[in-house]
Scaffold this motif. Structure first.
Motif, PDB file in Angstrom:
ATOM      1  N   LEU A 197       0.830  -1.197   0.000  1.00  0.00           N
ATOM      2  CA  LEU A 197       0.000   0.000   0.000  1.00  0.00           C
ATOM      3  C   LEU A 197       0.870   1.255   0.000  1.00  0.00           C
ATOM      4  O   LEU A 197       1.999   1.240   0.508  1.00  0.00           O
ATOM      5  CB  LEU A 197      -0.912   0.009   1.230  1.00  0.00           C
ATOM      6  CG  LEU A 197      -1.920  -1.137   1.349  1.00  0.00           C
ATOM      7  CD1 LEU A 197      -2.678  -1.019   2.665  1.00  0.00           C
ATOM      8  CD2 LEU A 197      -2.883  -1.123   0.178  1.00  0.00           C
ATOM      9  N   PRO A 198       0.363   2.362  -0.538  1.00  0.00           N
ATOM     10  CA  PRO A 198       1.137   3.610  -0.518  1.00  0.00           C
ATOM     11  C   PRO A 198       1.215   4.240   0.867  1.00  0.00           C
ATOM     12  O   PRO A 198       2.011   5.150   1.093  1.00  0.00           O
ATOM     13  CB  PRO A 198       0.363   4.513  -1.494  1.00  0.00           C
ATOM     14  CG  PRO A 198      -1.030   3.972  -1.483  1.00  0.00           C
ATOM     15  CD  PRO A 198      -0.897   2.495  -1.288  1.00  0.00           C
ATOM     16  N   VAL A 199       0.370   3.756   1.789  1.00  0.00           N
ATOM     17  CA  VAL A 199       0.363   4.263   3.162  1.00  0.00           C
ATOM     18  C   VAL A 199       0.423   3.070   4.107  1.00  0.00           C
ATOM     19  O   VAL A 199       0.117   1.937   3.713  1.00  0.00           O
ATOM     20  CB  VAL A 199      -0.912   5.097   3.440  1.00  0.00           C
ATOM     21  CG1 VAL A 199      -0.929   6.353   2.586  1.00  0.00           C
ATOM     22  CG2 VAL A 199      -2.164   4.269   3.191  1.00  0.00           C
ATOM     23  N   PRO A 200       0.803   3.266   5.365  1.00  0.00           N
ATOM     24  CA  PRO A 200       0.830   2.145   6.315  1.00  0.00           C
ATOM     25  C   PRO A 200      -0.558   1.521   6.470  1.00  0.00           C
ATOM     26  O   PRO A 200      -1.565   2.220   6.541  1.00  0.00           O
ATOM     27  CB  PRO A 200       1.297   2.798   7.620  1.00  0.00           C
ATOM     28  CG  PRO A 200       2.040   4.018   7.186  1.00  0.00           C
ATOM     29  CD  PRO A 200       1.343   4.508   5.951  1.00  0.00           C
ATOM     30  N   VAL A 202      -2.931  -2.570   6.177  1.00  0.00           N
ATOM     31  CA  VAL A 202      -3.040  -3.943   5.690  1.00  0.00           C
ATOM     32  C   VAL A 202      -3.918  -3.940   4.447  1.00  0.00           C
ATOM     33  O   VAL A 202      -5.050  -3.451   4.471  1.00  0.00           O
ATOM     34  CB  VAL A 202      -3.647  -4.872   6.766  1.00  0.00           C
ATOM     35  CG1 VAL A 202      -3.784  -6.289   6.226  1.00  0.00           C
ATOM     36  CG2 VAL A 202      -2.784  -4.860   8.018  1.00  0.00           C
ATOM     37  N   GLY A 203      -3.401  -4.482   3.358  1.00  0.00           N
ATOM     38  CA  GLY A 203      -4.156  -4.528   2.113  1.00  0.00           C
ATOM     39  C   GLY A 203      -5.179  -5.652   2.104  1.00  0.00           C
ATOM     40  O   GLY A 203      -5.235  -6.492   3.005  1.00  0.00           O
ATOM     41  N   ARG A 204      -5.993  -5.658   1.074  1.00  0.00           N
ATOM     42  CA  ARG A 204      -6.993  -6.708   0.910  1.00  0.00           C
ATOM     43  C   ARG A 204      -6.292  -8.046   0.680  1.00  0.00           C
ATOM     44  O   ARG A 204      -5.355  -8.132  -0.117  1.00  0.00           O
ATOM     45  CB  ARG A 204      -7.892  -6.365  -0.279  1.00  0.00           C
ATOM     46  CG  ARG A 204      -9.049  -7.330  -0.514  1.00  0.00           C
ATOM     47  CD  ARG A 204      -9.954  -6.777  -1.593  1.00  0.00           C
ATOM     48  NE  ARG A 204     -10.986  -7.715  -2.010  1.00  0.00           N
ATOM     49  CZ  ARG A 204     -11.903  -7.447  -2.943  1.00  0.00           C
ATOM     50  NH1 ARG A 204     -11.898  -6.264  -3.534  1.00  0.00           N
ATOM     51  NH2 ARG A 204     -12.814  -8.344  -3.274  1.00  0.00           N
TER      52      ARG A 204
END
Length: 255
Positions: A197-200, A202-204
């Motif tokens: 991700l571009p930010v901290p 947890v992604g899908r």
């Protein structure tokens, strides 16, 4: 002596039912449940997962983690079937909040706890024959050919989709997954790393979904994002943005 019309109606009704069953078993009149992903649906006869049929799903090689992904994959399919769902188990570890995240809400779910595999297969078959359910999921370790044929015929008779979620208590039981069955498709689901991700945060979750057997179709594998709140998968950004000519790996399925 001529036959009265009221005497022939039951005979005609029985003949119509027999013709409908024959058409369903031959695949000519079988409805499908699309995944909503063109790359995936086009690999399946009819453009989706066959209703009124038995399908097998198992986790990959990472034990409980992949097993949980396979359960959520099955839950997403059941969620999109739009009706009451029976989920048969022999273990007491079904986690309803996780199923709800995949779109299968508690008010649609009927949880059946069985004492052993024999009872579970019996409940599985009865659920498929009922006719008032949209899907029946059963967590089975072994699926003999005779049992799978009975389940397939039960699904065909009612139009209900049957999902055999393969779970094993011992690693030695996993070899049974490669044995022939009457299921229309066979799937294997494994967890893969999420997209950065571009930010901290947890992604899908992402899965490798393998269609390792498809009657009258090709096998294939797909990297997808896990089911959303309505039970739908999505292509990961990396796969969705690459050139169409670079297809996801495929191999011919043994029907």
């Amino acid at each position: 002596m001529p036959t009265r019309p009221d005497e022939t109606r039951p005979i005609l009704a029985q003949l119509r039912q027999r013709i409908e069953r024959l058409e369903r078993s031959s695949g000519r009149a079988r409805d499908v449940l699309p995944f909503g992903l063109a790359d995936l649906d086009r690999r399946l006869p009819g453009g989706g997962l066959a209703l009124g049929a038995l399908h097998e799903i198992a986790g990959g090689g990472n034990g409980a983690v992949d097993g949980a992904a396979a359960s959520l994959f099955a839950a997403g399919i059941a969620a999109r079937s739009k009706g009451k769902v029976i989920w048969c188990v022999t273990r007491h570890d079904l986690f309803a909040p996780a199923l709800a995240q995949a779109g299968l809400l508690p008010d649609r779910l009927i949880h059946v706890e069985c004492g052993d595999e024999k009872s579970l297969l019996a409940c599985f078959e009865e659920g498929l024959r009922h006719g008032g359910l949209s899907a029946v999921v059963a967590e089975v370790a072994r699926l003999p050919m005779i049992a799978s044929r009975r389940l397939q015929l039960a699904a065909e008779s009612s139009g209900t989709i049957g999902l055999a979620l393969r779970r094993w208590r011992r690693q030695s039981e996993a070899a049974d997954f490669g044995q022939p069955t009457a299921s229309v498709t066979r799937w294997r689901v494994s967890v893969v790393p999420t997209e950065p991700l571009p930010v901290p945060g947890v992604g899908r979750p992402r899965w490798l979904v393998e269609l390792i057997r498809c009657r009258a179709g090709d096998s294939a594998d797909f990297e997808v994002e896990a089911c959303d709140g309505q039970g739908y998968l999505a292509l990961s950004a990396k796969v969705a943005n690459r050139p169409a000519a670079k297809e996801i790996g495929r191999r011919f399925a043994v029907a």
